[in-house]
Design an enzyme around this catalytic site. Structure first.
Site, PDB file in Angstrom:
ATOM      1  N   SER A 176      -7.908 -17.729  44.943  1.00 29.07           N
ATOM      2  CA  SER A 176      -6.751 -17.482  45.804  1.00 29.07           C
ATOM      3  C   SER A 176      -7.048 -18.016  47.197  1.00 29.07           C
ATOM      4  CB  SER A 176      -6.428 -15.999  45.833  1.00 29.07           C
ATOM      5  OG  SER A 176      -7.541 -15.320  46.339  1.00 29.07           O
TER       6      SER A 176
ATOM      7  N   LYS B 150       4.407 -22.320  51.023  1.00 28.39           N
ATOM      8  CA  LYS B 150       3.778 -21.412  50.061  1.00 28.39           C
ATOM      9  C   LYS B 150       4.898 -20.834  49.199  1.00 28.39           C
ATOM     10  CE  LYS B 150       0.105 -18.077  49.636  1.00 28.39           C
ATOM     11  NZ  LYS B 150       0.651 -17.092  48.757  1.00 28.39           N
TER      12      LYS B 150
ATOM     13  N   LYS C 142       0.950 -16.794  56.627  1.00 29.90           N
ATOM     14  CA  LYS C 142       2.093 -16.027  56.119  1.00 29.90           C
ATOM     15  C   LYS C 142       3.071 -15.745  57.252  1.00 29.90           C
ATOM     16  CE  LYS C 142       0.908 -14.328  51.873  1.00 29.90           C
ATOM     17  NZ  LYS C 142       1.248 -13.104  51.336  1.00 29.90           N
TER      18      LYS C 142
HETATM   19  S1  IVH Z   1      -3.105 -24.143  46.553  1.00 30.38           S
HETATM   20  C1  IVH Z   1      -7.605 -22.406  45.679  1.00 30.38           C
HETATM   21  N1  IVH Z   1      -0.649 -24.475  47.296  1.00 30.38           N
HETATM   22  O1  IVH Z   1      -0.824 -19.027  46.449  1.00 30.38           O
HETATM   23  C2  IVH Z   1      -6.178 -22.032  45.627  1.00 30.38           C
HETATM   24  N2  IVH Z   1      -1.231 -22.369  46.350  1.00 30.38           N
HETATM   25  O2  IVH Z   1      -3.288 -17.300  47.216  1.00 30.38           O
HETATM   26  C3  IVH Z   1      -5.324 -23.233  45.741  1.00 30.38           C
HETATM   27  N3  IVH Z   1       0.678 -20.831  46.167  1.00 30.38           N
HETATM   28  O3  IVH Z   1      -2.522 -18.603  43.435  1.00 30.38           O
HETATM   29  C4  IVH Z   1      -3.918 -22.880  45.730  1.00 30.38           C
HETATM   30  N4  IVH Z   1       2.203 -22.164  47.016  1.00 30.38           N
HETATM   31  O4  IVH Z   1      -0.068 -19.095  43.315  1.00 30.38           O
HETATM   32  C5  IVH Z   1      -1.522 -23.623  46.745  1.00 30.38           C
HETATM   33  N5  IVH Z   1       1.503 -24.970  47.994  1.00 30.38           N
HETATM   34  C6  IVH Z   1       0.639 -24.120  47.435  1.00 30.38           C
HETATM   35  C7  IVH Z   1       1.018 -22.832  47.020  1.00 30.38           C
HETATM   36  C8  IVH Z   1       0.048 -21.982  46.475  1.00 30.38           C
HETATM   37  C9  IVH Z   1       1.977 -20.971  46.479  1.00 30.38           C
HETATM   38  C10 IVH Z   1       0.083 -19.602  45.570  1.00 30.38           C
HETATM   39  C11 IVH Z   1      -0.695 -19.862  44.303  1.00 30.38           C
HETATM   40  C12 IVH Z   1      -2.057 -19.324  44.525  1.00 30.38           C
HETATM   41  C13 IVH Z   1      -1.852 -18.439  45.711  1.00 30.38           C
HETATM   42  C14 IVH Z   1      -3.119 -18.444  46.506  1.00 30.38           C
END
Ligand code: IVH
Length: 721
Positions: free
Chosen positions: A135, A168, A364
């Protein structure tokens, strides 16, 4: 001399469940002297023994249909345009489904029919992730982001790096594995090390490619976020309200619940979508995250166009500020920004902590919240008798609006929050349309306060409330004597998707109910001029308008009337299915549970509810009064059944979903009146009849070519004789 003539007939019979092919061969040996001998061979053949011609033909047809459907899907979902109508698309898909059912062994592994689902998964298999699904660390301020930027600089020993910023997305993380260009697995994040195999469900998401022609590696993984578009979420909740169900709380949880449904055809109906944001593999050479994103785009993955390369943290701040408000215009919920170091080699250099990458972080947006006093809890009674507790708050400014009330959903929620009158509560406006109470500020609690006792009697009619087993919601069972239930049923009956009486609204219904004139939908049709003119606010013109609106509603098609009756679990779509299957109300009234569950897409819950509704003598009486008033209770009775040549020489494309016509029905009306129905938009086309949900590409094309775009109402005017 005897002459023989041999005729071989091969008949293919299908036994639906086994899909075995039988061939019946009849040799008729006839003679000049009418000597006749008939030989009948009855042999069970494996499909492979079928005449090669038949198999070859089916194989070619399946390949051809698959190619066509893939092509149209690609145009629709990746390029936002279309060459054929939705109806024609459905026809192609139906043909392919039929052929695949007939020849299951010929079904291609990447068949687009997987999009409609049909598999049942009792338990999702647990799969260990090849690359852990970590995460992101969260930040909430620019200072925290500056600290992140400093850490990156230190880690790289240089300030020569770039960021790639993305939104995000607020959904459910998914990892997709592709082998030799084919989607082989879709797995949820789970605990980050292992997740659930939801491949069959993910395959119903139309923007997830099942097959990639220009794949960059024989084995790679793509990660992204499955989400429910805001528009679909609103639609689903509207449908839930229509059938008397409590709406879902937010799009994220609904997406997550949908992805874990056992029946993939039910998942397909949820119309989930997916944005991809990460590409992984052992032999990849993409130098930057930006290049990876572009590669994904080229391979046909759905990438949100909102990403941007930023040279430094100040450009990142600008990106954050820019999207703070603009993000609400996006088709999905977003709750922040993800900031990633762009270069893959720099990412590798920075590495990971135990939980998060050091090369990426999320910012956030502040969940817009406020603290205010809970003054009271009131209870609302819905059309179906469902009780909703509402928090009555000391007015407070939240995200630009004054909030006075928040939904508390049900008794469990009040218990979970341990609410007490006089408490100071945190109110939040996130993905939800209605603000919600998220928690209590215990430090400000009056020690003499006591827990809330949920009501046991209906606040409107004092009937003892009931709570069905397994349900969180309390109900008032006084269907015919509880004012909000009665008014709610009339409001449901007059709405656009039902009788469409737009000359009246909630206020008029309340007036008519309060003075005892209307207690059920059927009473509307007994109203007279003298009854209404004496109501407050009504003059001659408004009275006439109201009455003519009620009169005009009598042309509403059967499915609208059926929906308007307000049978629990019978939404507009289910009403359509029942209407087209049974053709008239008497056939539905006389049907039993077993017959009802035979109707495609009618399950046990709906069947039971329909039987119960029509068993009730009050409902029978209501229907007989509505019939006497002249409402339509059978299909295909509509105003436009007349024939004419009024549309002679005019060509039409019909697209979208219509209020008062099925699409085929509308095409039939055009033809009956001398018009021509064509499938594609060209400069020669006279009219595009546009319904709801018509693709934007069609509209753009028609506008570009100067074709008249008309609504259903305008079409009706064209054929008014
Ligand atoms: S990159 C190493 N890009 O956020 C993790 N995550 O807290 C790389 N998420 O589990 C994740 N939009 O479900 C990435 N543009 C985005 C994202 C994204 C939503 C979510 C994803 C992940 C969580 C991380």
């Amino acid at each position: 001399m005897i002459s023989y003539q041999t005729v071989t007939i091969v008949i293919k019979l299908e036994i639906t469940k086994l899909y075995r092919n039988f061939a019946l061969r009849i040799n008729i040996i006839s003679s000049h002297y009418f000597l006749c001998k008939i030989d009948v061979f009855f042999v069970i053949l494996h499909p492979n023994f079928l005449p090669t011609m038949l198999l070859e033909e089916a194989k070619n047809k399946i390949e051809d249909l698959t190619r066509q459907i893939d092509h149209h899907n690609h145009l629709y979902y990746q390029k936002s345009t279309s060459e054929i109508s939705d109806y024609e698309f459905d026809q192609l898909l139906e043909k392919l489904i039929a052929l695949e059912n007939q020849f299951p062994e010929l079904k291609l592994p990447n068949s687009p029919t997987q999009r409609v689902g049909g598999t049942i998964t009792k338990e999702f298999e647990t799969v260990v992730h090849k690359y852990a699904m970590l995460s992101l660390g969260n930040t909430y301020s620019k200072e925290e982001l500056e600290d992140f930027d400093t850490r990156v600089q230190k880690g790289l020993g240089s300030d020569d790096f770039e960021y790639l910023c993305e939104l995000k997305f607020d959904g459910v993380a998914i990892s997709l594995t592709y082998k030799n260009g084919l989607l082989t697995r879709a797995v949820t994040r789970g605990d980050g090390t292992k997740g659930d195999d939801v491949t069959n469900n993910a395959k119903t998401i139309r923007t997830i490619p099942l097959k990639i022609d220009n794949y960059i590696s024989n084995h790679f993984e793509v990660r992204g976020e499955v989400f429910m578009p805001k528009k679909i979420f609103t639609q689903i909740n509207q449908e839930r309200e229509d059938i008397g169900e409590v709406p879902y709380a937010n799009a994220r949880n609904t997406a997550s619940g949908s992805l874990k449904m056992q029946d993939s055809s039910a998942v397909a109906k949820r119309k989930l979508d997916c944005y991809l944001y990460s590409l992984l593999g052992d032999d990849l050479t993409t130098p930057t995250h930006e290049a990876a994103i572009k590669t994904l785009e080229q391979m046909g993955f759905n990438i949100s166009p909102t990403y941007r390369k930023c040279k430094n943290i100040h450009e990142v701040f600008n990106f954050i500020t820019e999207w703070e408000v603009k993000r609400h215009e996006l088709p999905l919920e977003t709750d922040g920004i993800v900031i990633k170091v762009n270069s893959i080699s720099q990412q590798n250099k920075l590495g990971f902590t135990a939980k998060n990458p050091r090369w990426a972080i999320s910012y956030k947006y502040k969940a817009e919240n406020a603290v205010t006093r809970l003054n009271a809890i009131t209870y609302q009674v819905g059309r179906t008798g469902a009780i909703t507790p509402v928090a009555e708050l000391e007015p407070v400014l939240l995200a630009g609006t004054i909030v006075k009330r928040a939904s508390l959903h049900n008794a469990n929620e009040i218990e979970r929050l341990d609410l007490r009158i006089g408490d100071y509560v945190f109110v939040e406006k996130g993905g939800e349309i209605i603000p919600k109470v998220t928690s209590v500020d215990i430090t400000q609690r009056d020690t003499s306060s006591s827990p809330i006792h949920y009501i046991s009697k209906c606040p409107e009619c004092q009937t003892e409330l009931i709570r069905k087993e397994g349900e969180a919601v309390h109900y008032c069972s006084n269907i015919n004597g509880c004012a909000p239930q009665i008014k709610g049923r009339i409001e449901h009956f007059i709405q656009r998707k039902a009788l469409n009486i737009d000359s009246m609204g909630e206020k008029t219904i309340a007036q008519l109910f309060d003075c005892g004139l209307v207690k059920s939908p059927a009473d509307l049709f007994d109203l007279h001029y003298e009854d209404i003119i004496k109501l407050e606010g009504f003059k001659e013109l408004s009275t006439k308008n109201l009455l003519s609106g009620i009169e005009a509603s009598k042309i509403a098609p059967f499915e609208n009337v059926l929906f308007g009756l307000g049978i629990r679990y019978v939404g507009r779509t289910v009403a359509e299915k029942l209407a087209s299957y049974f053709k008239n109300i008497d056939a539905i009234i006389n049907s039993n549970y077993e017959e009802l569950i035979e109707v495609p897409e009618i399950g046990e819950r709906i069947a039971k509810s329909v039987v119960e509704f029509f068993k009730n003598p009050d409902n029978q009486e209501e229907i007989s009064r509505l019939k006497q008033s002249g409402l339509i209770f059978e299909i295909n009775v509509s105003i436009n059944q007349s024939e004419s040549d009024i549309l002679q020489d005019k060509s039409f494309v019909v697209s979208g979903v219509f209020e008062n016509y099925g699409r085929d029905e509308l095409k039939g009306v055009i033809k009956k009146n001398g018009g021509k129905v064509v499938s594609s938009i060209s400069g020669k086309l006279d009219y595009l009849v546009a319904g709801n949900k018509m693709g934007p590409a069609k509209k753009q094309k028609a506008e570009k070519l100067g074709v008249s775009i008309i609504s259903e109402v305008e079409f009706n005017k064209l054929i008014e004789l």
